[in-house]
Design a protein around this motif. Sequence first.
Motif, PDB file in Angstrom:
ATOM      1  N   ILE A   1      -1.870   8.100  14.406  1.00 36.02           N
ATOM      2  CA  ILE A   1      -1.710   6.733  13.931  1.00 36.02           C
ATOM      3  C   ILE A   1      -2.122   6.694  12.472  1.00 36.02           C
ATOM      4  CG2 ILE A   1      -2.518   4.369  14.138  1.00 36.02           C
ATOM      5  CD1 ILE A   1      -3.005   4.923  17.107  1.00 36.02           C
ATOM      6  N   SER A   2      -1.266   6.168  11.625  1.00 36.83           N
ATOM      7  CA  SER A   2      -1.587   6.033  10.210  1.00 36.83           C
ATOM      8  C   SER A   2      -2.391   4.759   9.979  1.00 36.83           C
ATOM      9  CB  SER A   2      -0.312   5.998   9.379  1.00 36.83           C
ATOM     10  OG  SER A   2       0.333   7.247   9.459  1.00 36.83           O
ATOM     11  N   LEU A   3      -3.346   4.856   9.083  1.00 38.23           N
ATOM     12  CA  LEU A   3      -4.226   3.738   8.748  1.00 38.23           C
ATOM     13  C   LEU A   3      -4.365   3.626   7.239  1.00 38.23           C
ATOM     14  CD1 LEU A   3      -7.144   4.475  11.234  1.00 38.23           C
ATOM     15  CD2 LEU A   3      -5.392   2.732  11.518  1.00 38.23           C
ATOM     16  N   PHE A   4      -4.733   2.439   6.771  1.00 32.89           N
ATOM     17  CA  PHE A   4      -5.096   2.252   5.373  1.00 32.89           C
ATOM     18  C   PHE A   4      -6.536   2.717   5.200  1.00 32.89           C
ATOM     19  CE2 PHE A   4      -1.809  -1.004   6.000  1.00 32.89           C
ATOM     20  CZ  PHE A   4      -0.953  -0.639   4.989  1.00 32.89           C
ATOM     21  N   HIS A   5      -6.809   3.413   4.104  1.00 33.54           N
ATOM     22  CA  HIS A   5      -8.173   3.877   3.833  1.00 33.54           C
ATOM     23  C   HIS A   5      -8.277   4.284   2.366  1.00 33.54           C
ATOM     24  CE1 HIS A   5      -7.314   8.261   3.658  1.00 33.54           C
ATOM     25  NE2 HIS A   5      -6.311   7.929   4.460  1.00 33.54           N
ATOM     26  N   ILE A   6      -9.501   4.629   1.950  1.00 36.86           N
ATOM     27  CA  ILE A   6      -9.732   5.082   0.574  1.00 36.86           C
ATOM     28  C   ILE A   6     -10.334   6.484   0.547  1.00 36.86           C
ATOM     29  CG2 ILE A   6      -9.877   2.771  -0.403  1.00 36.86           C
ATOM     30  CD1 ILE A   6     -12.958   3.064  -0.371  1.00 36.86           C
TER      31      ILE A   6
ATOM     32  N   HIS B   1     -15.902  -0.790   8.365  1.00 33.84           N
ATOM     33  CA  HIS B   1     -15.224   0.516   8.246  1.00 33.84           C
ATOM     34  C   HIS B   1     -13.748   0.476   8.597  1.00 33.84           C
ATOM     35  CE1 HIS B   1     -16.240   0.486  12.499  1.00 33.84           C
ATOM     36  NE2 HIS B   1     -15.327   1.423  12.673  1.00 33.84           N
ATOM     37  N   TRP B   2     -13.310  -0.397   9.440  1.00 37.37           N
ATOM     38  CA  TRP B   2     -11.896  -0.435   9.824  1.00 37.37           C
ATOM     39  C   TRP B   2     -11.232  -1.742   9.389  1.00 37.37           C
ATOM     40  CZ3 TRP B   2      -8.838  -3.448  13.036  1.00 37.37           C
ATOM     41  CH2 TRP B   2      -7.587  -2.925  13.316  1.00 37.37           C
ATOM     42  N   ARG B   3     -11.856  -2.878   9.706  1.00 34.33           N
ATOM     43  CA  ARG B   3     -11.251  -4.179   9.411  1.00 34.33           C
ATOM     44  C   ARG B   3     -11.030  -4.406   7.921  1.00 34.33           C
ATOM     45  NH1 ARG B   3     -14.767  -6.395  13.397  1.00 34.33           N
ATOM     46  NH2 ARG B   3     -16.117  -7.033  11.703  1.00 34.33           N
TER      47      ARG B   3
ATOM     48  N   ASN C   1      -7.582  -2.607   7.517  1.00 35.18           N
ATOM     49  CA  ASN C   1      -6.491  -2.652   8.481  1.00 35.18           C
ATOM     50  C   ASN C   1      -6.332  -3.961   9.240  1.00 35.18           C
ATOM     51  OD1 ASN C   1      -5.295   0.166   8.457  1.00 35.18           O
ATOM     52  ND2 ASN C   1      -7.486   0.534   8.515  1.00 35.18           N
ATOM     53  N   ASP C   2      -7.224  -4.883   9.077  1.00 37.34           N
ATOM     54  CA  ASP C   2      -7.124  -6.171   9.755  1.00 37.34           C
ATOM     55  C   ASP C   2      -6.493  -7.181   8.797  1.00 37.34           C
ATOM     56  OD1 ASP C   2      -7.353  -8.023  11.765  1.00 37.34           O
ATOM     57  OD2 ASP C   2      -9.453  -8.472  11.370  1.00 37.34           O
ATOM     58  N   VAL C   3      -5.238  -6.933   8.481  1.00 37.86           N
ATOM     59  CA  VAL C   3      -4.517  -7.789   7.537  1.00 37.86           C
ATOM     60  C   VAL C   3      -3.226  -8.286   8.186  1.00 37.86           C
ATOM     61  CG1 VAL C   3      -5.428  -6.664   5.467  1.00 37.86           C
ATOM     62  CG2 VAL C   3      -3.357  -5.779   6.516  1.00 37.86           C
TER      63      VAL C   3
ATOM     64  N   ASP D   1       1.890  -4.684   3.757  1.00 37.78           N
ATOM     65  CA  ASP D   1       2.436  -4.426   2.423  1.00 37.78           C
ATOM     66  C   ASP D   1       1.516  -4.961   1.330  1.00 37.78           C
ATOM     67  OD1 ASP D   1       4.613  -3.176   3.515  1.00 37.78           O
ATOM     68  OD2 ASP D   1       5.865  -4.978   3.478  1.00 37.78           O
ATOM     69  N   GLU D   2       0.781  -6.036   1.623  1.00 34.49           N
ATOM     70  CA  GLU D   2      -0.128  -6.611   0.632  1.00 34.49           C
ATOM     71  C   GLU D   2      -1.222  -5.628   0.247  1.00 34.49           C
ATOM     72  OE1 GLU D   2      -1.810 -10.375   1.724  1.00 34.49           O
ATOM     73  OE2 GLU D   2       0.128 -11.139   2.397  1.00 34.49           O
ATOM     74  N   ILE D   3      -1.873  -5.021   1.223  1.00 34.18           N
ATOM     75  CA  ILE D   3      -2.978  -4.106   0.911  1.00 34.18           C
ATOM     76  C   ILE D   3      -2.462  -2.776   0.375  1.00 34.18           C
ATOM     77  CG2 ILE D   3      -3.286  -3.072   3.195  1.00 34.18           C
ATOM     78  CD1 ILE D   3      -6.357  -3.400   2.608  1.00 34.18           C
TER      79      ILE D   3
END
Length: 156
Positions: free
Chosen positions: A1-6, A49-51, A54-56, A60-62
């Motif tokens: 699963i792909s996630l947004f992160h830094i 750490h997750w929200r 990824n809680d958007v 596309d905005e993030i």
Amino acid sequence: ISLFHIGLISEKVNGEYFVSQVLDGYPAHLAGIERGDKLLSIDGESFHHWRSFNDVESPDEIAARTIELIYQRDDVNIAVAVPVTFENLFDAYRTATANSIQEFSAGNKIIGYVHFWALSNSTHDLNFYHQVFKDLAHCDGVIIDLRNSSGFVSKY
């Protein structure tokens, strides 16, 4: 699963988040964030750490923006602008491992270095590990760094 992160992994201690890993070459690493830094907020909201990523409502905005991360080191608050990336955990660890590869001279010897962020038994990862060692085969020695890694990761 792909996630947004830094490119950082955090650990919750007594209700507060601290950096436990900073992946080589990722936005958090390039911004100077280090293991042990206390994570305070992202874009004015308390860090989670997750929200936080990824809680958007609109991914596309993030994906198209840079976040403001405020963290604390030695009782000093530091604000940095950090771009967000999108990928799965396996790819992130593989990329961070590739980003860590170095070679340096020690007297008349060439020493290779690689930080394995995680190990897995997938065919793709086994081929990747083989290629890493093939690329460092000309070195007189290789340092294999397992510090702060996630150990063995399995897709099963």
